[in-house]
Write an enzyme that holds these catalytic residues in place. Structure first.
Site, PDB file in Angstrom:
ATOM      1  N   THR A 186       0.849  -1.195   0.000  1.00  0.00           N
ATOM      2  CA  THR A 186       0.000   0.000   0.000  1.00  0.00           C
ATOM      3  C   THR A 186       0.879   1.237   0.000  1.00  0.00           C
ATOM      4  OG1 THR A 186      -0.099   0.220   2.403  1.00  0.00           O
ATOM      5  CG2 THR A 186      -1.694  -1.291   1.372  1.00  0.00           C
ATOM      6  N   HIS A 195       1.167   3.222   2.478  1.00  0.00           N
ATOM      7  CA  HIS A 195       1.421   3.516   3.890  1.00  0.00           C
ATOM      8  C   HIS A 195       2.804   4.139   4.102  1.00  0.00           C
ATOM      9  CE1 HIS A 195       1.007   2.894   8.226  1.00  0.00           C
ATOM     10  NE2 HIS A 195       2.210   2.359   8.223  1.00  0.00           N
TER      11      HIS A 195
END
Length: 157
Positions: free
Chosen positions: A87, A89
């Site tokens: 992701t 993130h």
């Protein structure tokens, strides 16, 4: 010829703070060892090096800010590892942490060193913690020593 301002030599009385993330400790521990060894090599005694462990890189700025606002340290070295995952993130952590560290440095007029490895893989992180691509812990400590010395020789604001 221009007037070139050089850093003052390291001062054994200066204190240094190191904030290090526990996440990916197999790498951050090596970064810490390199930073401490570099400071020691410049004549900084162990009792003038304060180390604080935080859970992860996201928590680095808060503790760095506490050290900076305390006024006892000449520089704050922040060490962490953020590895890209599936992701985005990592991008949010890296952006937030880097911006916060920059703001802390400017707000408190103290060098805050960004020793957070932002890598695609753990292999890249290991390569930057004493492997094929240098040692970011040592580099941050060298930069801290340089900046502390340079700030001492710059005109006051």
């Amino acid at each position: 010829m221009p007037n070139e301002i050089q850093p003052a030599p390291a001062d054994a009385h200066d204190r240094y703070a190191i904030v290090v993330a526990q996440w990916n400790q197999s790498v951050t521990g090596v970064l810490l060892e390199g930073a401490v060894a570099t400071l020691r090599g410049a004549g900084v005694a162990d009792d003038h090096i304060d180390v604080a462990w935080v859970p992860g890189s996201w928590e680095l700025p808060l503790v760095a800010q506490r050290f900076a606002e305390g006024g006892e340290h000449a520089a704050v070295i922040c060490l962490g590892v953020v590895v890209r995952g599936e992701t985005s993130h990592d991008q949010h952590i890296n952006r937030g942490v880097s911006l916060a560290m920059s703001q802390i440095s400017l707000q408190f007029d103290i060098p805050v060193l960004f020793g957070v490895l932002t890598c695609e893989s753990m292999e890249q992180a290991v390569d930057r913690a004493g492997g094929a691509h240098g040692h970011k812990g040592q580099e941050c400590a060298e930069a801290a020593l340089h900046m502390v010395g340079l700030l001492k020789n710059l005109p006051a604001s």
